[in-house]
Design an enzyme around this catalytic site. Structure first.
Site, PDB file in Angstrom:
ATOM      1  N   ARG A  27      68.381  99.399  70.937  1.00 44.35           N
ATOM      2  CA  ARG A  27      67.293  98.470  70.412  1.00 44.35           C
ATOM      3  C   ARG A  27      66.225  98.691  71.600  1.00 44.35           C
ATOM      4  O   ARG A  27      65.103  98.444  71.874  1.00 44.35           O
ATOM      5  CB  ARG A  27      67.944  97.059  70.427  1.00 44.35           C
ATOM      6  CG  ARG A  27      68.595  97.168  69.509  1.00 44.35           C
ATOM      7  CD  ARG A  27      69.667  95.879  69.482  1.00 44.35           C
ATOM      8  NE  ARG A  27      68.779  94.438  69.125  1.00 44.35           N
ATOM      9  CZ  ARG A  27      68.259  94.160  68.479  1.00 44.35           C
ATOM     10  NH1 ARG A  27      68.642  94.638  67.683  1.00 44.35           N
ATOM     11  NH2 ARG A  27      68.068  93.348  68.663  1.00 44.35           N
ATOM     12  N   GLU A 495      51.890 110.760  62.147  1.00 45.59           N
ATOM     13  CA  GLU A 495      53.058 110.359  62.884  1.00 45.59           C
ATOM     14  C   GLU A 495      53.841 111.951  63.806  1.00 45.59           C
ATOM     15  O   GLU A 495      54.623 111.819  64.787  1.00 45.59           O
ATOM     16  CB  GLU A 495      54.177 110.519  61.744  1.00 45.59           C
ATOM     17  CG  GLU A 495      55.993 110.480  61.339  1.00 45.59           C
ATOM     18  CD  GLU A 495      56.386 108.908  62.183  1.00 45.59           C
ATOM     19  OE1 GLU A 495      55.869 108.559  62.494  1.00 45.59           O
ATOM     20  OE2 GLU A 495      57.665 109.199  62.322  1.00 45.59           O
ATOM     21  N   LYS A 499      55.176 110.113  67.144  1.00 41.92           N
ATOM     22  CA  LYS A 499      56.784 111.411  68.381  1.00 41.92           C
ATOM     23  C   LYS A 499      56.590 111.479  68.417  1.00 41.92           C
ATOM     24  O   LYS A 499      57.449 111.746  69.936  1.00 41.92           O
ATOM     25  CB  LYS A 499      57.528 112.012  67.230  1.00 41.92           C
ATOM     26  CG  LYS A 499      58.089 111.846  65.661  1.00 41.92           C
ATOM     27  CD  LYS A 499      59.162 111.134  66.020  1.00 41.92           C
ATOM     28  CE  LYS A 499      58.803 109.831  66.016  1.00 41.92           C
ATOM     29  NZ  LYS A 499      59.064 108.576  64.671  1.00 41.92           N
ATOM     30  N   GLU A 502      55.566 109.418  71.759  1.00 40.48           N
ATOM     31  CA  GLU A 502      57.119 108.629  72.264  1.00 40.48           C
ATOM     32  C   GLU A 502      58.432 109.139  73.038  1.00 40.48           C
ATOM     33  O   GLU A 502      58.340 108.438  73.906  1.00 40.48           O
ATOM     34  CB  GLU A 502      57.698 108.285  71.329  1.00 40.48           C
ATOM     35  CG  GLU A 502      57.012 107.081  69.614  1.00 40.48           C
ATOM     36  CD  GLU A 502      57.328 106.254  68.403  1.00 40.48           C
ATOM     37  OE1 GLU A 502      58.080 105.469  68.509  1.00 40.48           O
ATOM     38  OE2 GLU A 502      57.775 107.787  68.446  1.00 40.48           O
ATOM     39  N   HIS A 518      32.933 114.910  64.199  1.00 44.26           N
ATOM     40  CA  HIS A 518      32.360 113.820  64.668  1.00 44.26           C
ATOM     41  C   HIS A 518      32.974 113.604  66.378  1.00 44.26           C
ATOM     42  O   HIS A 518      32.896 112.553  65.986  1.00 44.26           O
ATOM     43  CB  HIS A 518      32.554 112.468  63.670  1.00 44.26           C
ATOM     44  CG  HIS A 518      31.853 113.615  62.443  1.00 44.26           C
ATOM     45  ND1 HIS A 518      30.908 113.834  62.410  1.00 44.26           N
ATOM     46  CD2 HIS A 518      32.465 113.599  61.153  1.00 44.26           C
ATOM     47  CE1 HIS A 518      30.171 114.274  61.471  1.00 44.26           C
ATOM     48  NE2 HIS A 518      31.440 113.640  60.399  1.00 44.26           N
TER      49      HIS A 518
HETATM   50  C1  G6P Z   1      59.214 100.368  67.143  1.00 41.48           C
HETATM   51  C2  G6P Z   1      60.561 101.359  66.792  1.00 41.48           C
HETATM   52  C3  G6P Z   1      59.495 102.534  65.881  1.00 41.48           C
HETATM   53  C4  G6P Z   1      59.157 101.568  64.601  1.00 41.48           C
HETATM   54  C5  G6P Z   1      58.765 100.474  64.566  1.00 41.48           C
HETATM   55  C6  G6P Z   1      58.284 100.074  63.224  1.00 41.48           C
HETATM   56  O1  G6P Z   1      58.370 100.683  67.631  1.00 41.48           O
HETATM   57  O2  G6P Z   1      60.544 101.994  67.817  1.00 41.48           O
HETATM   58  O3  G6P Z   1      60.191 103.537  65.982  1.00 41.48           O
HETATM   59  O4  G6P Z   1      58.505 102.939  63.619  1.00 41.48           O
HETATM   60  O5  G6P Z   1      59.492  99.931  65.963  1.00 41.48           O
HETATM   61  O6  G6P Z   1      59.121  99.238  63.274  1.00 41.48           O
HETATM   62  P1  G6P Z   1      60.141  98.645  62.070  1.00 41.48           P
HETATM   63  O7  G6P Z   1      61.712  98.735  62.353  1.00 41.48           O
HETATM   64  O8  G6P Z   1      59.167  97.390  61.436  1.00 41.48           O
HETATM   65  O9  G6P Z   1      60.308  99.401  61.146  1.00 41.48           O
END
Ligand code: G6P
Length: 623
Positions: A27, A495, A499, A502, A518
């Protein structure tokens, strides 16, 4: 985000709490702590005291403190991983927070009115040792205990003063058999054992001790003893909540032979797609029951789709906008939840409001859903959530739920959940298109056949890992990268960039390739790698021209293409075939795979913490 574990048992709960914290590591957190009730037994009478250990950094730091303390055990305890919101990551700010050695508290969420409460508590003579909002909870419970006959009623009284969100675990040596749990706005489950009961932020933390769970509802307060669990709703009435059996087992969240969860989850994608499609499609059709039988009448009336999500889930929504409008001609808007909830959006009649979330607990997405529900009747709005966690807040608040069957995703950077969200959205487009006669049966069959091929297509993209690993070496000394795509490949480029930033901390941006001239063209030189996604489709020739614009400025490009694209390698342009020919729906899903692998291997080279990147959390339960 913060994680909570707690338990009351006949055995020593420390190993259970510690293992629970490890299972909640995904988490995101920066410090951790445990508090126990420890008995100092005398022949006549046992008396209890709170014992607490806290540490900054990884769980192993806390573990080593526990190992050094041979008297640290007890039958009742609470534990916490903290993701800093109020106050820096430090031992003082780590939970549990204690008041006067009479109350210990762990908290997930934010007490928004804590400044006001703190002032009143300072005036009462309470002293603060942290910068957190949580410490007011410990003091508030302590204050109520002075006039309460039970820990339960003290907590019930205390929470009436809190504004904001909380999941709480509370213990007190005055009531050494009791653990109190409360939830409002933040997730909390109760694990039901035999003669032992537990609390946790999600089921994965407790799978080694039980598979039976009670999912607390908004406003619930629960009293746990070794004899059982008693639950009260927000009005203080005793209520029964069903015990449900989790389909997960403790091995579902184990690493196996992989070095990181992210790698494991990238490679689980073919199976995740199979599991998500199972029971949702037949040989040629999407089954009418895919979104539940009550979906049919709702979907027939939908005039437009509004998608709300955050992060990677938002990107899944963006891909589906192309599908909704291109394949079935239905208007679709996509917006990040934190923006949508704070403006005054015009809500059209007969909108299908779709939230997408891997966790089902993202605070902004949940708030946007709650907001839209206030006008749902008047506007004939229906809500659907596409989510990977059963019994999460979003699933419980939505009219319709589509559960992606990706299995638990532990790596903070979402991979297999994203892929299965796209599968879910492709089914949604098809079902609405079919019910509103916007697509023919033949088209439906083509889509279904494409989806059946998807696990194999992903598998063949995964087989290119070694090639991608080589490419990753080019990024070892880079600070910036640019991702380009057109059509559905634009959100896939977004995306890919997300990645990379992140997990490797390289600044990465995505641009629709046609927009290069642009602005971003000014950035191009040999130091900024440009990654382009080039499937064989109507936009390929346009993309090739954009690539020439980059080449003319000395840019270094890596192009991912399919078997028919034939972009052709040349100086400054490195082309990699990562897939066979793909269709309109399977293309974005398949082309995303090499980008996941690229981010992963660059992160390995950079030596970052792949599964728990700095400052990020998996389940963002605060706004
Ligand atoms: C956080 C996670 C991401 C995720 C985002 C939205 O930032 O690290 O991986 O895309 O939350 O979360 P959800 O649970 O709503 O998809």
């Amino acid at each position: 985000m913060c994680g909570i574990v707690g338990g009351v048992a006949e055995r020593n709960v420390v190993p259970i709490l510690l293992e629970g914290l490890r299972r909640l590591e995904y988490r995101g957190y920066d410090s951790s702590g445990i508090a126990l009730l420890n008995s100092t037994e005398s022949p006549k009478k046992a008396s209890f005291q709170i014992q607490r250990l806290r540490a900054v950094g990884k769980i192993k730091e806390l573990d080593s403190k526990i190992q050094q303390n041979s008297f640290f055990d007890g039958n009742i305890g609470i534990a916490h991983t903290r993701w800093a919101t109020h106050g820096v990551p430090s031992e003082n700010n780590a939970h549990p927070h204690i008041c006067n050695n009479e109350v210990a508290v762990v908290h997930n969420g934010i007490i928004e009115n804590y400044h006001i409460l703190k002032e009143a508590q300072l005036a009462e003579g309470y002293r603060f040792t942290s910068e957190t909002d949580t410490e007011v909870v410990a003091h508030a419970v302590h204050y109520e205990l002075k006039t309460s006959t039970s820990l339960l009623s003290a907590v019930q009284q205390a929470i009436t003063h809190f504004e904001g969100a909380y999941a709480l675990g509370v213990i007190s040596p005055k009531f050494p058999d009791t653990l109190i749990a409360a939830r409002k706005g933040s997730p909390l489950v109760i694990g039901v054992g035999i003669g032992e009961f537990f609390i946790a932020s999600d089921v994965s933390a407790l799978l080694p001790v039980t598979q039976n769970f009670i999912f607390l509802e908004e406003g619930d307060v629960a009293e746990l003893t070794r004899q059982g669990v008693t639950i009260f709703n927000g009005d203080g009435e005793q209520v029964e909540r069903e015990v449900k059996q989790s389909s997960l087992n403790m091995h579902s969240v184990e690493l196996g032979d992989h070095r990181h969860y992210m790698h494991k989850e990238i490679f689980e994608q073919p199976q995740a797609v199979i599991d998500t499609l199972e029971g949702r499609i037949s040989q040629e059709h999407v089954l009418p029951s895919a979104f539940g039988y009550q979906a049919e009448s709702i979907f027939k009336e939908v005039k437009q789709v509004q998608i709300i999500a955050c992060g990677t889930s938002y990107h899944a929504g963006l891909v589906s906008k192309y599908w909704f409008e291109d394949i079935i001609g239905l208007p679709c808007s996509v917006e990040v939840a934190s923006e949508y909830r704070y403006r005054n959006p015009v809500v059209q009649d007969n909108t299908l409001f779709v939230t997408i979330s891997q966790s089902g607990e993202t605070a902004d997405t949940l708030a946007a859903l709650q907001q839209i529900k206030q006008v749902a009747n008047e506007k004939n709005v229906s809500t659907l959530t596409i989510c990977n966690v059963p019994e999460s807040s979003l699933t419980r608040e939505s009219d319709l739920t589509f559960l992606t069957h990706a299995g638990p995703e532990i790596g903070v950077a979402s991979t297999k959940a994203f892929t299965t969200q796209l599968v879910a959205l492709s089914l949604l487009v098809t079902v609405i298109g079919k019910l509103q006669k916007r697509i023919s049966e033949r088209r439906e069959t083509i889509i279904v056949k494409g989806l059946q091929k998807l696990p194999g297509l992903i598998q063949s993209a995964l087989a290119h890992e070694e090639v991608v690993k080589e490419i990753a070496k080019n990024f070892s000394d880079k600070d910036n990268a640019l991702f380009l795509g057109r059509g559905t490949m634009y959100p896939i480029a977004m995306e890919g960039a997300l990645k990379l930033k992140e997990i490797s901390y390289i600044h990465a941006e995505a641009y629709p390739a046609g927009e290069l001239k642009h602005g971003p063209l000014a950035l191009i030189d040999e130091n900024i790698p440009v990654i382009a996604i080039a499937p064989h489709n109507d936009l390929l020739e346009k993309l090739k021209s954009n690539l020439q614009e980059v080449k003319a400025r000395g840019g270094q490009m890596i192009v991912f293409e399919d078997e028919q694209s034939n972009v052709g390698s040349e100086d400054g342009l490195h082309v990699v075939k990562t897939t066979t020919n793909v269709g309109r729906i399977t293309a974005p899903i398949t082309f995303n795979v090499p980008l996941q692998l690229l981010a992963y291997h660059v992160a390995l080279i950079k030596g970052t913490d792949v599964d728990q990147p700095r400052n990020l959390a998996k389940s963002v339960t605060v706004e």
